[in-house]
Design an enzyme around this catalytic site. Structure first.
Site, PDB file in Angstrom:
ATOM      1  N   ASN A  22       0.813  -1.233   0.000  1.00  0.00           N
ATOM      2  CA  ASN A  22       0.000   0.000   0.000  1.00  0.00           C
ATOM      3  C   ASN A  22       0.843   1.277   0.000  1.00  0.00           C
ATOM      4  O   ASN A  22       0.385   2.329   0.444  1.00  0.00           O
ATOM      5  CB  ASN A  22      -0.956  -0.013   1.199  1.00  0.00           C
ATOM      6  CG  ASN A  22      -0.194  -0.033   2.510  1.00  0.00           C
ATOM      7  OD1 ASN A  22       1.016  -0.293   2.532  1.00  0.00           O
ATOM      8  ND2 ASN A  22      -0.865   0.260   3.607  1.00  0.00           N
ATOM      9  N   ASP A  28       3.435   2.562   1.650  1.00  0.00           N
ATOM     10  CA  ASP A  28       3.930   3.360   2.777  1.00  0.00           C
ATOM     11  C   ASP A  28       5.387   2.996   3.078  1.00  0.00           C
ATOM     12  O   ASP A  28       5.962   3.425   4.075  1.00  0.00           O
ATOM     13  CB  ASP A  28       3.048   3.180   4.027  1.00  0.00           C
ATOM     14  CG  ASP A  28       3.014   1.733   4.495  1.00  0.00           C
ATOM     15  OD1 ASP A  28       3.630   0.863   3.829  1.00  0.00           O
ATOM     16  OD2 ASP A  28       2.368   1.458   5.528  1.00  0.00           O
ATOM     17  N   ASP A  83       3.953  -5.684   4.354  1.00  0.00           N
ATOM     18  CA  ASP A  83       2.685  -5.938   5.054  1.00  0.00           C
ATOM     19  C   ASP A  83       2.076  -7.269   4.634  1.00  0.00           C
ATOM     20  O   ASP A  83       2.607  -7.956   3.749  1.00  0.00           O
ATOM     21  CB  ASP A  83       1.710  -4.784   4.789  1.00  0.00           C
ATOM     22  CG  ASP A  83       1.658  -4.417   3.318  1.00  0.00           C
ATOM     23  OD1 ASP A  83       1.446  -5.339   2.504  1.00  0.00           O
ATOM     24  OD2 ASP A  83       1.880  -3.228   2.980  1.00  0.00           O
ATOM     25  N   ASP A 123       5.285 -16.570  15.193  1.00  0.00           N
ATOM     26  CA  ASP A 123       6.356 -16.378  16.155  1.00  0.00           C
ATOM     27  C   ASP A 123       5.698 -16.161  17.512  1.00  0.00           C
ATOM     28  O   ASP A 123       4.860 -15.270  17.651  1.00  0.00           O
ATOM     29  CB  ASP A 123       7.167 -15.134  15.753  1.00  0.00           C
ATOM     30  CG  ASP A 123       8.639 -15.284  16.073  1.00  0.00           C
ATOM     31  OD1 ASP A 123       8.939 -15.633  17.226  1.00  0.00           O
ATOM     32  OD2 ASP A 123       9.475 -15.049  15.190  1.00  0.00           O
ATOM     33  N   ASP A 140      10.183 -17.823  20.484  1.00  0.00           N
ATOM     34  CA  ASP A 140      11.304 -16.911  20.684  1.00  0.00           C
ATOM     35  C   ASP A 140      12.000 -17.190  22.023  1.00  0.00           C
ATOM     36  O   ASP A 140      11.326 -17.309  23.057  1.00  0.00           O
ATOM     37  CB  ASP A 140      10.758 -15.478  20.674  1.00  0.00           C
ATOM     38  CG  ASP A 140      11.852 -14.437  20.559  1.00  0.00           C
ATOM     39  OD1 ASP A 140      12.623 -14.495  19.594  1.00  0.00           O
ATOM     40  OD2 ASP A 140      11.937 -13.561  21.447  1.00  0.00           O
ATOM     41  N   GLU A 187      13.307 -21.559  19.443  1.00  0.00           N
ATOM     42  CA  GLU A 187      14.559 -20.853  19.250  1.00  0.00           C
ATOM     43  C   GLU A 187      15.270 -20.951  20.587  1.00  0.00           C
ATOM     44  O   GLU A 187      14.897 -20.291  21.555  1.00  0.00           O
ATOM     45  CB  GLU A 187      14.363 -19.387  18.879  1.00  0.00           C
ATOM     46  CG  GLU A 187      15.688 -18.733  18.520  1.00  0.00           C
ATOM     47  CD  GLU A 187      15.816 -17.281  18.949  1.00  0.00           C
ATOM     48  OE1 GLU A 187      16.646 -16.573  18.395  1.00  0.00           O
ATOM     49  OE2 GLU A 187      15.094 -16.845  19.861  1.00  0.00           O
ATOM     50  N   HIS A 214      16.901 -13.286  10.458  1.00  0.00           N
ATOM     51  CA  HIS A 214      16.800 -11.837  10.650  1.00  0.00           C
ATOM     52  C   HIS A 214      17.743 -11.332  11.739  1.00  0.00           C
ATOM     53  O   HIS A 214      17.793 -10.133  11.985  1.00  0.00           O
ATOM     54  CB  HIS A 214      15.355 -11.485  11.011  1.00  0.00           C
ATOM     55  CG  HIS A 214      14.952 -12.058  12.343  1.00  0.00           C
ATOM     56  ND1 HIS A 214      14.928 -13.418  12.592  1.00  0.00           N
ATOM     57  CD2 HIS A 214      14.601 -11.468  13.498  1.00  0.00           C
ATOM     58  CE1 HIS A 214      14.579 -13.614  13.844  1.00  0.00           C
ATOM     59  NE2 HIS A 214      14.367 -12.457  14.417  1.00  0.00           N
ATOM     60  N   ASP A 215      18.447 -12.234  12.413  1.00  0.00           N
ATOM     61  CA  ASP A 215      19.366 -11.821  13.480  1.00  0.00           C
ATOM     62  C   ASP A 215      20.833 -11.886  13.073  1.00  0.00           C
ATOM     63  O   ASP A 215      21.716 -11.582  13.881  1.00  0.00           O
ATOM     64  CB  ASP A 215      19.179 -12.720  14.715  1.00  0.00           C
ATOM     65  CG  ASP A 215      17.875 -12.453  15.441  1.00  0.00           C
ATOM     66  OD1 ASP A 215      17.311 -11.351  15.287  1.00  0.00           O
ATOM     67  OD2 ASP A 215      17.425 -13.355  16.173  1.00  0.00           O
TER      68      ASP A 215
HETATM   69  O1  TEU Z   1      16.615 -13.593  19.293  1.00  0.00           O
HETATM   70  C1  TEU Z   1      17.302 -14.066  20.400  1.00  0.00           C
HETATM   71  C2  TEU Z   1      18.692 -13.876  20.318  1.00  0.00           C
HETATM   72  O2  TEU Z   1      19.389 -14.626  20.926  1.00  0.00           O
HETATM   73  C3  TEU Z   1      19.228 -12.752  19.494  1.00  0.00           C
HETATM   74  O3  TEU Z   1      18.770 -11.567  19.974  1.00  0.00           O
HETATM   75  C4  TEU Z   1      20.662 -12.811  19.633  1.00  0.00           C
HETATM   76  O4  TEU Z   1      20.993 -12.823  20.970  1.00  0.00           O
HETATM   77  C5  TEU Z   1      21.330 -11.623  19.067  1.00  0.00           C
HETATM   78  O5  TEU Z   1      20.812 -11.243  17.843  1.00  0.00           O
HETATM   79  C6  TEU Z   1      22.760 -12.012  18.960  1.00  0.00           C
HETATM   80  O6  TEU Z   1      23.501 -10.933  18.701  1.00  0.00           O
HETATM   81  C7  TEU Z   1      15.248 -13.473  19.357  1.00  0.00           C
HETATM   82  C8  TEU Z   1      14.763 -12.813  18.091  1.00  0.00           C
HETATM   83  O7  TEU Z   1      15.093 -13.636  17.004  1.00  0.00           O
HETATM   84  C9  TEU Z   1      15.350 -11.450  17.992  1.00  0.00           C
HETATM   85  O8  TEU Z   1      15.013 -10.820  16.788  1.00  0.00           O
HETATM   86  C10 TEU Z   1      14.843 -10.650  19.167  1.00  0.00           C
HETATM   87  O9  TEU Z   1      15.444  -9.391  19.172  1.00  0.00           O
HETATM   88  C11 TEU Z   1      15.141 -11.349  20.495  1.00  0.00           C
HETATM   89  O10 TEU Z   1      14.815 -12.728  20.472  1.00  0.00           O
HETATM   90  C12 TEU Z   1      14.310 -10.751  21.588  1.00  0.00           C
HETATM   91  O11 TEU Z   1      12.961 -11.064  21.426  1.00  0.00           O
HETATM   92 CA    CA Z   2       2.719  -1.291   3.615  1.00  0.00          CA
END
Ligand code: TEU
Ligand code: CA
Length: 553
Positions: A21, A23, A27, A96, A192, A248, A325-326
């Site tokens: 959309n 922005d 989404d 999640d 998580d 996780e 994503h981490d």
């Molecule tokens: O990640 C847990 C986690 O261990 C990471 O934060 C990791 O410690 C860090 O990236 C290492 O440098 C989960 C999620 O995947 C993360 O995106 C969240 O920020 C975190 O938990 C808190 O909810």
């Molecule tokens: Ca959007």
């Protein structure tokens, strides 16, 4: 019963997947518009990073209401529609579950602050008076946040308050959330930091003789009661559905992973481990640069071997991933983006898809997305800001070096928008995206990958199909070949009378591989040219092969 061992799971980090959309923010409708793409890729399930209402201090991992959808991403109706559209295509949705902590904007936490007699006080850890202990948070601060004359525990960001799982009412609320989404038809949860829900009794300081904040380590990770809580969760919720429980488990050891995932314990179905992600990092994690982020292929192999053997031999089960994503995009660490870009991306795919465990793909990995060159002005990630400050304060790193390190490791590297096409804003949006867009989208994008027979994307499809065809990849045993050889990783997967042999040169240089044993072979997959399996072979950089073999008797 759905069979998660046969599945390939695709992780979507919604904010950067696809904007519908204009922005500049990804989404739910954006995801729906790409379901056909995902179907065509061959994936079986999507793990959706959090889409719940959230102030976004940690981009959704700080939930303020588990029962509503972040309005930037859409509405509950859009989510129901996503479920329906995914089901139509035989794609499962995994949510999640962020239940170690809530956002401090959650009504439980606000109620706890506002009303001293509220039952929600005991949902969290509040302590009056002095700083309760010396714990360091995951994000590099004190794990205690001062609020007027008291402190609350926050082991991640300061606005992520830890829930007190000792309180049965907290657990009941978590089960209620889970049932709400399972009843809607989601397939399960990626939980998580689920192995940090038990904090050491009395919350004692860690190594009190040392100066400064100390990472609490075994005081918050894999505590004795984690299994007790998981068993209860299994009994109350999981066992009543045909669903997937994926933990996780941060910094988990093989022993604990076996405990959590061996079916006889009735806890979880699978877990992630962190050992590959943390290769080359110092003991405090990815902002701890003291090892220079250097590691050897032998270390990579040893980690693989440890996890593969201990899981298979002891009835444990893991999800395999190189990317999420981490972590910054791993192709730069494990591959070679300059000289062997495609070869190494494909070699790593062969690796991830031929191990024991369910393979995960993180959005953009399937087209070989790389890390952008970031400047501190591009930072969005709270872990990055906090760790930058911690490096300066705790490790006395000068600002300009701390900036360089943060640019190098920040999670923002993996969170730039997916490149759908060569168009302006990479086909992600029609406006400037919320976060830095990697300028190389003109060279690396889905559109071109789809057209090119030899692309990384088309290779991922082949890997996914290979698992569909060969059960040994999903259920088979794992046997190291030439375990101590420092450059090439090789292993066999056996199931019933099917045997597959995998050989991958993980090095940037040609390497020789000696293989004994006489086999009839069928060549199945390679990132170079198919070749015969003989006892003495020279492998080009990142050359990788999968063979089906039968012993000559
Ligand atoms: O990640 C847990 C986690 O261990 C990471 O934060 C990791 O410690 C860090 O990236 C290492 O440098 C989960 C999620 O995947 C993360 O995106 C969240 O920020 C975190 O938990 C808190 O909810
Ligand atoms: Ca959007």
């Amino acid at each position: 019963m759905k069979d998660y061992k046969k599945m390939t799971i695709y992780q979507i980090w919604p904010r950067s997947f696809k904007d519908s959309n204009d922005d500049g923010i990804g989404d739910i409708n954006g995801i729906i518009s790409k379901l056909d793409y995902l179907k065509d890729l061959g994936i079986d399930a999507i793990w959706l990073s959090p889409i719940y209402e959230s102030p976004n201090d940690d981009y959704g991992y700080d939930v303020s209401d588990y029962y509503s959808i972040n309005e930037e991403y859409g509405t509950m109706e859009d989510f129901d529609n996503l479920l329906k559209e995914a089901k139509k295509r035989n794609i499962e949705i995994i949510m999640d579950l962020v239940a170690n902590h809530t956002s401090t904007s959650h009504k439980w936490f606000k109620e706890a602050l506002n009303n001293p007699n509220s039952k929600y006080r005991d949902f969290y850890f509040f302590r009056q008076g002095e700083l309760p202990n010396n714990w360091l948070s995951f994000f590099g601060n004190s794990a205690w946040v001062k609020n007027n004359d008291e402190y609350y525990l926050a082991t991640f960001n300061t606005t992520q308050a830890d829930l007190n799982w000792e309180n049965p009412e907290v657990r009941k609320e978590v089960y209620k959330i889970m049932k709400y989404y399972l009843d809607k038809g989601v397939y399960g949860f990626r939980m998580d930091v689920i192995n940090t829900i038990d904090k050491k009794e009395g919350l004692p300081s860690k190594n009190p003789h040392l100066k400064g904040y100390q990472f609490p380590d075994d005081y918050i990770i894999d505590g004795d009661k984690v299994s007790k809580y998981l068993k209860e969760m299994n009994k109350e919720v999981l066992s009543k559905y045909d669903c997937l429980a994926l933990g996780e488990a941060v910094l988990v050891t093989p022993e604990s992973a076996i405990q959590y995932t061996n079916p006889k314990n009735k806890e979880l179905n699978m877990t992630f481990h962190f050992d590959l992600a943390l290769l080359g990092c110092g003991e405090l994690g990815k902002y701890d640069f003291r090892k220079g982020y250097k590691f050897t292929i032998k270390e990579f192999k040893d980690i693989t071997s440890l996890w593969q053997n201990s899981m298979y031999d002891n009835g444990g089960y893991i999800g395999n991933y190189l990317s999420n994503h981490d972590q910054k995009r791993p192709i730069e660490r494990f591959g070679d983006i300059k000289k062997y870009y495609k070869e190494s991306a494909k070699a790593l795919a062969i690796y991830n898809f031929t191990l024991y465990g369910t393979p995960f793909i993180y959005q953009g990995e399937e087209i070989g997305m790389t890390n952008p060159k970031l400047s501190y002005k591009d930072w969005k990630d709270p872990e990055c800001f906090n760790s930058y400050n911690a490096m300066k304060k705790m490790l006395h790193v000068p600002s300009f070096i701390a900036k360089k390190i943060a640019n190098f490791v920040t999670r923002d590297n993996a969170r730039t928008p997916v490149h759908w096409s060569k168009e302006k804003y990479a086909g992600f949006s029609n406006v400037e995206p919320w976060i830095h867009l990697n300028p190389n989208y003109k060279e690396i994008n889905v559109e071109d990958n789809l057209k090119d027979e030899d692309s990384i994307l088309n290779f991922y499809k082949k890997c996914i199909n290979l698992r569909k065809e060969y059960d040994s990849l999903c259920y088979g045993s794992y046997t190291d070949i030439q375990k101590d050889y420092p450059y090439i990783i090789s292993y066999m997967r056996n199931y019933k009378d099917e045997s597959l042999l995998i050989i991958i040169n993980l090095d940037k240089k040609p390497r020789e591989f000696i293989f004994d044993g006489k086999y009839k072979f069928k060549h199945l997959l390679t990132n170079y040219r198919p070749r015969n399996l003989v006892s003495n072979m020279i492998f080009q950089p990142f050359e990788a092969h999968v063979y089906k073999i039968t012993p000559i008797t």
